[in-house]
Motif scaffolding. Structure first.
Motif, mmCIF file in Angstrom:
data_model
loop_
_atom_site.group_PDB
_atom_site.id
_atom_site.type_symbol
_atom_site.label_atom_id
_atom_site.label_comp_id
_atom_site.label_asym_id
_atom_site.label_seq_id
_atom_site.Cartn_x
_atom_site.Cartn_y
_atom_site.Cartn_z
ATOM 1 N N PHE A 116 -41.518 67.543 56.386
ATOM 2 C CA PHE A 116 -42.705 67.387 57.222
ATOM 3 C C PHE A 116 -43.500 68.711 57.177
ATOM 4 O O PHE A 116 -42.905 69.785 57.078
ATOM 5 N N ALA A 118 -44.659 70.640 59.275
ATOM 6 C CA ALA A 118 -44.322 71.710 60.240
ATOM 7 C C ALA A 118 -43.460 72.760 59.560
ATOM 8 O O ALA A 118 -43.723 73.964 59.652
ATOM 9 N N GLN A 197 -36.653 64.565 64.635
ATOM 10 C CA GLN A 197 -36.569 63.129 64.354
ATOM 11 C C GLN A 197 -35.175 62.539 64.633
ATOM 12 O O GLN A 197 -34.938 61.365 64.351
HETATM 13 C C1 LIG Z 1 -39.919 66.346 61.149
HETATM 14 C C2 LIG Z 1 -41.017 66.770 62.072
HETATM 15 N N1 LIG Z 1 -41.097 68.044 62.468
HETATM 16 C C3 LIG Z 1 -42.034 68.461 63.321
HETATM 17 C C4 LIG Z 1 -42.975 67.598 63.825
HETATM 18 C C5 LIG Z 1 -43.982 68.089 64.811
HETATM 19 O O1 LIG Z 1 -44.059 69.490 64.829
HETATM 20 P P1 LIG Z 1 -44.702 70.224 66.072
HETATM 21 O O2 LIG Z 1 -43.833 69.939 67.278
HETATM 22 O O3 LIG Z 1 -44.717 71.644 65.711
HETATM 23 O O4 LIG Z 1 -46.082 69.670 66.234
HETATM 24 C C6 LIG Z 1 -42.946 66.238 63.421
HETATM 25 C C7 LIG Z 1 -43.907 65.218 63.867
HETATM 26 O O5 LIG Z 1 -44.895 65.335 64.489
HETATM 27 C C8 LIG Z 1 -41.937 65.826 62.535
HETATM 28 O O6 LIG Z 1 -41.840 64.557 62.149
#
Ligand SMILES: Cc1ncc(COP(=O)(O)O)c(C=O)c1O
Length: 391
Positions: A116, A118, A197
């Motif tokens: 993802f 992030a 997740q």
């Molecule tokens: C695997 C994963 N990591 C992180 C996030 C979100 O990251 P953050 O909390 O930094 O917005 C998501 C989805 O929004 C995700 O699916």
């Protein structure tokens, strides 16, 4: 002791009563954003009520709620409340972890090409500081496997951090954290995990798996408001290296703000150090309530419920017409179930489901169906029927 007793009809009714349930819509999109249970809304309403009043007084309650939230989270992910810090989102947790590891120019972070954004972007940002990002291609239906990791780490001795999601957002693949941590440590690297997740869907014993730092937002499967996350850090690391961030709220004030200018108080060194400033009061209060609720329901029972739902979905699906993208093996399954039609495209299927009242997500050319413990079995039966009607 593991208790996987299915929820009774009365228990499930009580769970459903926490939500505003529409007769014609079925929410199967917990992997995107979780709906808010009544108990979270009640504390948020009460804090907003206090904020609107001219007689506000809530410092003590908020400090107490932060402590309760850390304890509730520790119960869900393993470890102790001292090993938990609260921050704004998963990405901040990842950035905190990278700063904690203190990578030097020439060292590297390893991620897969199915992460993802992030994690991907938090990693790529390190390139500004001379850190390399080694991106490993993985099977789109699967994830990172220990044998593959072993090979890549052998070829890249400069990798200092291996970072992955516990569960992939786009195919629901759940990584075997214990084996990946083992391989990572054998190569003298840290193991960083984005848990968003998976946390809230099944138990996790973070210390037992060998994860070094775990972070996760709480607005998906944990059904809390957006703008709040936590980070857990292995206690041995806390003892070895201080939190890379620190601020006035990394200090224990015990809700006593009468003497702010006196002798400096000792600052918390672990993930509590990540709590640098004023907290998201409403979110923290909600996390305390909802985290404790999850604890009382039991993650094993929650998992049992979701496994049953996705089993029924898998069993009812016409596999001559739909491909199941998600790995269904017990060691890799999760609460995310992705499918795509063998003829026609996933976007058309997503529209068909939406027209029939099913809220899902379209991700990487597949429809992501993500039910959770408030989802009823009858909803899955209806979903199977609606899938049969797709042409
Ligand atoms: C695997 C994963 N990591 C992180 C996030 C979100 O990251 P953050 O909390 O930094 O917005 C998501 C989805 O929004 C995700 O699916």
């Amino acid at each position: 002791m593991t208790d996987r007793t299915p929820f009774t009809a009365a228990e499930h009714e009580a769970i459903r009563s926490e939500f505003l349930v529409a007769d014609t819509r079925h929410y199967l999109n917990y992997a995107a954003v979780g709906p808010m249970p009544a108990r979270a809304r009640a504390v948020i309403d009460s804090i907003n009520d206090t904020l609107q009043r001219l007689d506000r007084s809530f410092d003590a309650e908020t400090d107490l709620a932060a402590a309760r939230s850390r304890t509730a989270v520790a119960r869900l992910v393993g470890g102790t409340s001292e090993e938990i810090g609260l921050l704004a989102n998963t990405s901040m947790g990842l950035n905190w972890a990278f700063a904690l590891f203190g990578l030097k120019p020439g060292e590297a972070v390893l991620i897969s090409d199915h992460e993802f954004p992030a994690l991907r972007y938090a990693s790529l940002h390190l390139q500004h500081f001379g850190v390399e990002v080694v991106t490993v291609p993985v099977d789109p239906h699967g994830g990172l496997h220990p044998e593959q990791l072993e090979q890549v780490l052998g070829a890249h001795p400069n990798v200092r951090v291996v970072a992955t999601s516990w569960v992939y957002f786009h195919n629901g693949f759940r990584h075997d954290l214990t084996s990946l941590a083992q391989v990572t440590h054998d190569h003298d690297a840290w193991f960083l995990v984005d848990g968003i997740q998976g946390i809230g869907t099944r138990p996790l014993d973070s210390p037992g798996t060998g994860v070094d730092v775990l972070c996760s937002g709480v607005h998906k499967w944990l059904l809390c408001p957006v703008g709040l996350a936590f980070v857990w850090c292995r206690p041995e690391i806390i003892r070895e290296r201080p939190s890379p961030w620190g601020g006035w709220m990394s200090v224990e004030w015990n809700a006593d703000y009468g003497d702010l200018l006196g002798e400096p108080r000792s600052m918390e060194c672990g993930p509590r150090g990540a709590e640098v400033g004023t907290q998201n009061f409403a979110g923290v209060r909600a996390l305390a309530e909802v985290g404790e609720w999850f604890g009382s329901l039991g993650l094993d029972r929650i998992c049992e419920h979701s496994d049953r739902l996705t089993d029924e979905l898998a069993g009812g699906l016409d596999t001559t017409r739909f491909e199941i993208v998600s790995d269904r093996r017990p060691e890799h399954r999760s609460s995310i179930f992705c499918i795509r039609p063998k003829r026609g495209d996933a976007a058309a299927l997503h529209r068909h489901l939406s027209r029939n009242g099913f809220v899902t997500s379209l991700r990487e050319a597949a429809v992501r169906i993500s039910p959770h413990f408030p989802t009823g079995r009858a909803e899955i039966e209806q979903l199977v029927q609606v899938l049969h009607e797709f042409s």
